[in-house]
Enzyme design. Structure first.
Site, PDB file in Angstrom:
ATOM      1  NE  ARG A 305      -4.133  -1.759   0.240  1.00 18.87           N
ATOM      2  CZ  ARG A 305      -4.182  -2.863  -0.483  1.00 18.87           C
ATOM      3  NH1 ARG A 305      -3.168  -3.162  -1.316  1.00 18.87           N
ATOM      4  NH2 ARG A 305      -5.218  -3.678  -0.400  1.00 18.87           N
ATOM      5  CD  GLU A 334      -2.359   3.265  -6.317  1.00 23.12           C
ATOM      6  OE1 GLU A 334      -3.361   2.643  -6.742  1.00 23.12           O
ATOM      7  OE2 GLU A 334      -1.398   2.691  -5.772  1.00 23.12           O
ATOM      8  CG  HIS A 353      -2.209  -0.816  -7.730  1.00 17.62           C
ATOM      9  ND1 HIS A 353      -2.846  -0.077  -6.768  1.00 17.62           N
ATOM     10  CD2 HIS A 353      -2.154  -2.081  -7.242  1.00 17.62           C
ATOM     11  CE1 HIS A 353      -3.169  -0.857  -5.744  1.00 17.62           C
ATOM     12  NE2 HIS A 353      -2.758  -2.074  -6.009  1.00 17.62           N
TER      13      HIS A 353
END
Length: 620
Positions: A305, A334, A353
């Site tokens: 994370r 993000e 990601h």
């Protein structure tokens, strides 16, 4: 709010009265009521028009399934709101009518949801209170194809009796492989060399890398992904150390990893791979202070994370050379800003990601969530449930303060465990009650102790449904003991709850019991409010509200005033103080409730008082 499963009582079936449903014991745990079945005569089943034969008792548009026992039941309807692989859809279609409606607007979902028993989403669809209310009670399961459930209103789902399940395991290998890919790519400057060569530059000498063999990798968070990264790193010839307060030492040894404290892990490592959840305790845990404790030239990988790293502090560490390189798949925001100094840094490798983005992982997620949804619709216990229906009002009303007490005792106990303990091995919960054991169902209380122990350092949601499974997965061996309290006139269900952690080291030696060497906390409910009444061998009387400072001291006059004066000077409000001692003039424990969290200097000043032997700050 505490959620509990409808497994406490059986689910009413067609033809059963509500009163019968309330008193009949369930033969097995269930999450949601199974669809009501219709028994028909064999003559109807053999009719030339079976659909017409049951039309009078079944809503239009519902298809009936049939069991081998001559029982027909309405086939459930499942709405898939975001793309799911064909493998997952195939699992669903074996049991239910499936409609795929990708890209719906919120208004379209609201108009459609009342036609379905289950809804499957990814991260793009918001399952709000309005969506649950629009289902008019028909929606019984929400499946999240992935791990995070921040797009689902859990409270509203619980209130509506709608089960929420997710798919937390299918991404494990994909995330671990991506972590190893970033590790190797960073060590050999693959992304930078690739970009340079495509720009027409042949710079062999500039992109000399470092070898992995013989280097020390610190795995921060030794859960499913972290342990898989450790396995692969061992295959690359790396030395693996790990930090995780819950990792069983025997599992780490089996992989070939050494469990160490947080500071030792970051201080010894050449490479640090992050696999911890984002919680209040881990938010920006990698900051200026943490980087200062690391070797100069350390390399960091993050596929967990983004929020566990202070990104501004990481840029400073990169600029100074303390951190030689970083490889990041996740970010606080993000997508990150286009002008992000971290993303644009020449010594940083980044990906958008992609941890779970493999063909196999996406198919695995689809199958996992499909199986969880089908199981829930059948009324089976789901290990991946993240909420559960509410307990009956009368049960919740009686147990509410004890549920809170159980969770807070677990939350306090885990904060007392020293990081170098190598994980919590055994937890014992002792209930003192005047009631007959058959009149006291402790499953909810045990679940709340587990919740208090696990949730502060984990992203796992714990409730009655998944508590035992969660404990087993984390190596927590939880046992229970009931002690009879001779008080026939007592109306309260419990006199006290005690939580004991065995085979661990404590940050606060005063919490260790005499003889057994366990961390021991005990509490009871007074006037409807949870109180802490025992810490190790000491008796105290502490209302479990706000934050708590425990001090072990020499029993002498003036101690309360000295500590209170330090807190008052720093504008920290004291809500209560309680002192417990074993013998006069020997040792005592002072428990201080504070409304605000004292800063580091304030706590250090308390520790400097000569008569205070140790202290610890605990958050409730």
């Amino acid at each position: 709010m505490v959620a509990a499963s409808s497994a406490i009582l059986s689910s009413p079936r067609a033809g059963s009265s509500p009163a019968a449903a309330r008193v009949r014991a369930a033969p097995a745990p269930s999450l949601v009521a199974p669809l009501p079945r219709l028994r028909v005569r064999s003559a109807v089943v053999s009719s030339s028009s079976p659909a017409a034969a049951v039309a009078a008792s079944e809503p239009a548009g519902r298809i009936l399934g049939a069991g081998s026992d001559g029982v027909l039941w309405p086939k459930p309807a499942v709405l898939v709101a975001e793309k799911l692989s064909e493998a997952g859809l195939a699992v669903l279609r074996q049991f239910a009518d499936v409609e795929c409606a990708y890209g719906m607007s919120p208004a379209e979902l609201l108009a459609k949801v009342a036609q379905f028993d289950a809804l499957i989403v990814r991260s793009g669809t918001k399952v709000t209170r309005e969506v649950l209310e629009a289902s008019r009670g028909r929606l019984r399961v929400v499946g999240r194809a992935g791990v995070g459930i921040d797009n689902v209103d859990l409270q509203a789902a619980t209130e509506a009796g709608c089960l929420v399940v997710n798919a937390p395991t299918a991404n494990t290998v994909a995330a671990a492989e991506h972590g190893i890919a970033l590790l190797a790519s960073m060590a050999r400057n693959v992304s930078q060399a690739d970009a340079a060569l495509k720009a027409g530059k042949w710079q062999r000498s500039k992109y000399v890398g470092v070898s992995l063999v013989g280097k020390t990798l610190a795995v921060m968070g030794f859960g499913k992904v972290g342990s898989e990264v450790a396995r692969r790193a061992k295959g690359l010839g790396m030395l693996v150390i790990a930090h995780d307060p819950y990792a069983p030492a025997d599992r780490a040894r089996a992989i070939g990893a050494e469990l160490v404290s947080f500071d030792e892990a970051i201080g010894r490592a050449d490479f640090i791979s992050l696999h911890m959840p984002l919680t209040q305790a881990t938010s920006k845990v990698f900051n200026d202070e943490s980087f200062a404790k690391m070797k100069t030239g350390v390399r960091i990988i993050n596929v967990a994370r983004g929020g566990v790293i202070d990104e501004d502090a990481l840029v400073r560490a990169l600029d100074s050379g303390k951190v030689a390189q970083a490889a990041l798949d996740v970010f606080i925001e993000e997508p990150p800003a286009k002008d992000s100094k971290l993303v644009l840094h020449e010594n940083v490798t980044v990906t958008p990601h992609l941890g779970a983005s493999t063909v196999e992982a996406q198919e695995g997620v689809a199958i996992e969530i499909a199986e969880a949804v089908v199981g829930a619709l059948r009324g089976e216990l789901a290990a991946t449930a993240v909420n559960a229906p509410m307990v009956p009002a009368e049960v919740m009303s009686e147990l509410a303060p004890y549920v809170s007490l159980a969770e807070k005792l677990g939350r306090l106990a885990v904060q007392l465990v020293a990081g170098e303990s190598g994980g919590i091995k055994g937890v014992k919960v002792v209930y003192t009650s005047a009631r007959d054991p058959d009149d006291l169902d402790t499953r909810l209380l045990r679940a709340m102790v587990t919740k208090g122990i696990v949730e502060p350092v984990s992203s796992t949601f714990v409730n009655l449904v998944n508590a035992d499974y969660t404990a087993k997965q984390r190596g927590l061996r939880i046992t229970e003991e009931r002690v009879s309290h001779e008080s026939p006139a007592a109306e309260a269900p419990l006199e006290s709850i005690q939580v004991r952690l065995s085979h661990v080291q404590s940050k606060f030696a005063g919490a260790i019991s005499d003889g057994a060497g366990d961390i021991v906390l005990e509490g009871r409910v007074k006037y409807g409010v949870p109180h802490l009444t025992v810490v190790g061998p000491y008796e105290v009387d502490v209302s479990l509200e706000g934050n708590l400072i425990l001090c072990r001291q020499v029993d002498q006059p003036g101690m309360i005033g000295k500590v209170g004066n330090i807190l008052g000077q720093r504008n920290v409000n004291v809500s209560f103080m309680s002192v417990g001692r074993t013998f006069r003039g020997k040792q005592a424990i002072m428990a201080i409730g504070v409304d605000e969290e004292p800063d580091k200097d304030t706590l250090e000043n308390i520790g400097k008082i000569p008569a205070i032997e140790e202290f610890v700050f605990l958050q409730l």
